[in-house]
Write an enzyme that holds these catalytic residues in place. Sequence first.
Site, mmCIF file in Angstrom:
data_model
loop_
_atom_site.group_PDB
_atom_site.id
_atom_site.type_symbol
_atom_site.label_atom_id
_atom_site.label_comp_id
_atom_site.label_asym_id
_atom_site.label_seq_id
_atom_site.Cartn_x
_atom_site.Cartn_y
_atom_site.Cartn_z
ATOM 1 N N SER A 117 0.846 -1.196 0.000
ATOM 2 C CA SER A 117 0.000 0.000 0.000
ATOM 3 C C SER A 117 0.877 1.240 0.000
ATOM 4 C CB SER A 117 -0.885 0.017 1.250
ATOM 5 O OG SER A 117 -1.502 1.272 1.400
ATOM 6 N N TYR A 160 -1.374 0.637 10.747
ATOM 7 C CA TYR A 160 -1.534 -0.047 9.456
ATOM 8 C C TYR A 160 -0.334 0.262 8.559
ATOM 9 C CZ TYR A 160 -3.528 -0.917 4.754
ATOM 10 O OH TYR A 160 -3.756 -1.340 3.472
HETATM 11 N N1 LIG Z 1 -8.817 -0.787 -0.206
HETATM 12 C C1 LIG Z 1 -7.784 -0.014 -0.229
HETATM 13 O O1 LIG Z 1 -7.891 1.223 -0.290
HETATM 14 C C2 LIG Z 1 -6.404 -0.581 -0.213
HETATM 15 C C3 LIG Z 1 -5.330 0.252 -0.546
HETATM 16 C C4 LIG Z 1 -4.051 -0.262 -0.550
HETATM 17 C C5 LIG Z 1 -3.837 -1.577 -0.224
HETATM 18 N N2 LIG Z 1 -4.882 -2.383 0.101
HETATM 19 C C6 LIG Z 1 -4.594 -3.767 0.470
HETATM 20 O O2 LIG Z 1 -5.178 -4.626 -0.476
HETATM 21 C C7 LIG Z 1 -5.537 -5.858 0.152
HETATM 22 C C8 LIG Z 1 -6.974 -6.189 -0.150
HETATM 23 O O3 LIG Z 1 -7.815 -5.149 0.319
HETATM 24 P P1 LIG Z 1 -9.340 -4.980 -0.104
HETATM 25 O O4 LIG Z 1 -9.537 -3.548 -0.355
HETATM 26 O O5 LIG Z 1 -9.677 -5.939 -1.127
HETATM 27 O O6 LIG Z 1 -10.038 -5.284 1.258
HETATM 28 P P2 LIG Z 1 -11.037 -6.443 1.712
HETATM 29 O O7 LIG Z 1 -12.034 -6.686 0.687
HETATM 30 O O8 LIG Z 1 -11.468 -6.036 3.066
HETATM 31 O O9 LIG Z 1 -10.097 -7.716 1.822
HETATM 32 C C9 LIG Z 1 -9.305 -7.991 2.922
HETATM 33 C C10 LIG Z 1 -9.068 -9.474 2.922
HETATM 34 O O10 LIG Z 1 -8.191 -9.845 3.965
HETATM 35 C C11 LIG Z 1 -8.720 -11.008 4.582
HETATM 36 N N3 LIG Z 1 -8.220 -11.187 5.919
HETATM 37 C C12 LIG Z 1 -8.207 -10.294 6.935
HETATM 38 N N4 LIG Z 1 -7.679 -10.871 8.026
HETATM 39 C C13 LIG Z 1 -7.378 -12.146 7.696
HETATM 40 C C14 LIG Z 1 -6.812 -13.248 8.390
HETATM 41 N N5 LIG Z 1 -6.439 -13.149 9.670
HETATM 42 N N6 LIG Z 1 -6.633 -14.394 7.753
HETATM 43 C C15 LIG Z 1 -6.998 -14.528 6.466
HETATM 44 N N7 LIG Z 1 -7.543 -13.533 5.744
HETATM 45 C C16 LIG Z 1 -7.714 -12.340 6.364
HETATM 46 C C17 LIG Z 1 -10.193 -10.803 4.540
HETATM 47 O O11 LIG Z 1 -10.817 -12.037 4.743
HETATM 48 P P3 LIG Z 1 -12.224 -12.182 5.608
HETATM 49 O O12 LIG Z 1 -13.299 -12.195 4.598
HETATM 50 O O13 LIG Z 1 -12.048 -13.472 6.298
HETATM 51 O O14 LIG Z 1 -12.252 -11.004 6.518
HETATM 52 C C18 LIG Z 1 -10.336 -10.295 3.133
HETATM 53 O O15 LIG Z 1 -10.289 -11.370 2.219
HETATM 54 C C19 LIG Z 1 -5.240 -5.660 1.641
HETATM 55 O O16 LIG Z 1 -3.983 -6.203 1.930
HETATM 56 C C20 LIG Z 1 -5.178 -4.159 1.780
HETATM 57 O O17 LIG Z 1 -4.368 -3.786 2.859
HETATM 58 C C21 LIG Z 1 -6.163 -1.912 0.104
#
Ligand SMILES: NC(=O)c1ccc[n+]([C@@H]2O[C@H](COP(=O)([O-])OP(=O)(O)OC[C@H]3O[C@@H](n4cnc5c(N)ncnc54)[C@H](OP(=O)(O)O)[C@@H]3O)[C@@H](O)[C@H]2O)c1
Lengths: 449, 251
Positions: free
Chosen positions: B144, B157
């Site tokens: 990120s 974070y």
């Molecule tokens: N959205 C943004 O603005 C953004 C920006 C930069 C980077 N990112 C990164 O991109 C990635 C995906 O984000 P997203 O936006 O797609 O968010 P998201 O839809 O909330 O996805 C997060 C994922 O992480 C999983 N997770 C959380 N804790 C876990 C654990 N202990 N064990 C296994 N799985 C776990 C969640 O699974 P559950 O369904 O089990 O909770 C979900 O599949 C993340 O690493 C995030 O930090 C996001």
Amino acid sequence: MPADTVSVTGWGRTAPSAARLVRPRTFEEAALAVRGCGARGGIARGLGRAYGDAAQNAGGEVFDMTGLDRIHAIDADGGTVLCDAGVSLHRLMEVLLPLGWFVPVTPGTRYVTVGGAIGADIHGKNHHVSGSFSRHVLSLELLTADGQVRTVAPGTPLFEATAGGMGLTGVILTATVRLQPVRTSWMSVDTERASDLDDLMARLADTDHRYRYSVAWIDLLARGRATGRAVLTRGDHAPLDALPRSARREPLSFRTSRLPAAPSFVPEGLLSRTTVGLFNELWFRKAPRSRTGQLQRIPAFFHPLDGVPHWNRIYGRGGFVQYQFVVGHGREDTLRRIVRRISQRRCPSFLAVLKRFGDADPGWLSFPVPGWTLALDIPASLPGLGAFLDELDEEVAAAGGRVYLAKDSRLRPELLAAMYPRLDDFRALRAELDPRGVFTSDLSRRLRL
Amino acid sequence: MKDAFGLPQSLLVLGGTSEIALAVTRRLIARRTRTVWLAGRPSPGLDEAAGQLRALGAEVHTVDFDALDPAGHEDALGKVFAEGDVDMVLLAFGTLGDQARDERDPRAAVRVAQTNYTGAVSAGLVCAGALQAQGHGSLVVLSSVAGERARRANFIYGSSKAGLDAFAQGLGDALYGTGVHVMVVRPGFVRTRMTAGLPEAPLATTPEAVATAVELGLRRRSETVWVPGALRVVMSALRHLPRGVFRRLPV
Ligand SMILES: NC(=O)c1ccc[n+]([C@@H]2O[C@H](COP(=O)([O-])OP(=O)(O)OC[C@H]3O[C@@H](n4cnc5c(N)ncnc54)[C@H](OP(=O)(O)O)[C@@H]3O)[C@@H](O)[C@H]2O)c1
Ligand SMILES: Cc1cc2nc3c(=O)[nH]c(=O)nc-3n(C[C@H](O)[C@H](O)[C@H](O)COP(=O)(O)OP(=O)(O)OC[C@H]3O[C@@H](n4cnc5c(N)ncnc54)[C@H](O)[C@@H]3O)c2cc1C
């Protein structure tokens, strides 16, 4: 036996994978390597001129066959040679031309091995007359998955699976090849320009039979009325009396020259539409409208690109894809449509090659079938290229055509069976001969060969 | 096996319900991907995601995987690699946490760090070993921009992503020449449930845009990908701001 883990690609420099490169120096070492290879199997590699992933094997072994490069016997009267599979066609030319013999088939580069020539069942500018390489193979020795060496003769299933079998039936150790007699090491070449694709196809269809060698370089960046404009170069080995007096003293001398290698770093985007278009334009303009009987040396006629070592680097680190397909006679409409689509899309493609194939040879996965084959290079970084080529594949398959596995690095596996109707036989033979799947390549994984 | 454009035929997603990961997966199924493994904590959401991908024509499996249970990673992921080659691993799991609460509750803060950093170190190493053994594959890590320079507003974070980012870069260097390609993806603000309800940051983007950037990165074999691309310049400027100025920025 020398071996180390290296990153391997084909000539197009896409999709690298790591393998243990093993360099057998004797047949015994080759057999040991095959018997000793691990769960991810092994695959023979010649000079790595296949464009895609045919001669690489991620996580397994790659047998570098170029250490097995002895010429065992030449029958200078009958015109045959028995040699190791690691011998290059370049070497064969050096040795055989002074004796008045030439290789029966040569691709656009001399730097391929006999093993690679059989493995891909290569074709040359003489396909319409002489067929593909395997037609001239009288016998070969194949090291199979059980570590045994078998003598394989034409007309047998194992021969037909091996010719064009991309190394997947075993490691070819030696081959006996029938040669082409020549009186000189010069070519007598006729050149003419074709103003568009229809003109080109008409000229090829009408007069190809007069020439042993024939190919057309086609400018795929030309659009509108000039779509498919081309330069035809056709010819044959020059007879002695065609040479000027000075050359008649050593009519069979084989001379090659090489320019400095292309630099190892090339900025992205060197080959843009503009630069490539300009090149194609100049090249078309400089070709004579019509010229007959020009004397050329063998490298100039057959292997112009070999003059610049590592020319594949000019595409930068993204590498490039060569797309080559064939469609049968009567499918000219498909060819026209594809040429139009490529030129409309303005792919920055250097001179592409169009050729008319003659009769097919029996290799199960051998590429040539009677009809039209087009080959073009495209930088892999071109946006949307993958999806575009997928669409062309559909057209090719719908017309009963196929793409060439030695050039492929991206075909959708689902289309393979339609393109190669003997695929099931090939798989069945492999399942029986090599139940553990010892012979495996990235190509065979990708296409589930 | 990947093709000339780096497109995988088989894909393992760590964090199988991630909206970004699912957008990437849909894109890859539209290209060459036929087999998908969704690894995640068992939930109706995970099964639903699998069902949606199946409807697109892929063969989809789910595997139990919890980032917070590193002791189980070897087993859980080993099972997947034992079934056949995995051409690409998408490390997508992560949690944003709640900065204000986490500052008061160190144990909650540690869970953010353990998920985003420790969990990724563990799963990343397990996958790297398996990819190296098969001699090919891409490991795509969703880092990120928040890790590029930690901000007052979300440094818990941010620091976990900084750790992840540094880890993934180092892993990429360690794997150089092994046939395995590590690609670090640094999105800015992406509109997903993770950011739902938060004030939108400048240059906000979508999961589909991340998918496009990943596809391009695979083709170019990039080591770092910013989404949107303009963030590369923005972040390099922010990175060099003096502390005092950076502290007072409204970001
Ligand atoms: N959205 C943004 O603005 C953004 C920006 C930069 C980077 N990112 C990164 O991109 C990635 C995906 O984000 P997203 O936006 O797609 O968010 P998201 O839809 O909330 O996805 C997060 C994922 O992480 C999983 N997770 C959380 N804790 C876990 C654990 N202990 N064990 C296994 N799985 C776990 C969640 O699974 P559950 O369904 O089990 O909770 C979900 O599949 C993340 O690493 C995030 O930090 C996001
Ligand atoms: C500039 C250029 C022009 C070309 N022009 C043509 C052309 O006009 N016509 C044409 O048909 N092809 C052409 N090719 C493709 C080339 O001829 C084939 O790919 C050929 O197979 C390359 O031989 P190689 O020794 O480099 O084999 P590699 O590329 O190393 O291997 C190719 C295949 O042969 C197998 N193989 C190699 N050695 C053995 C062995 N000892 N036993 C069993 N299998 C083996 C490999 O497993 C692999 O599947 C061209 C390539 C280039 C770079």
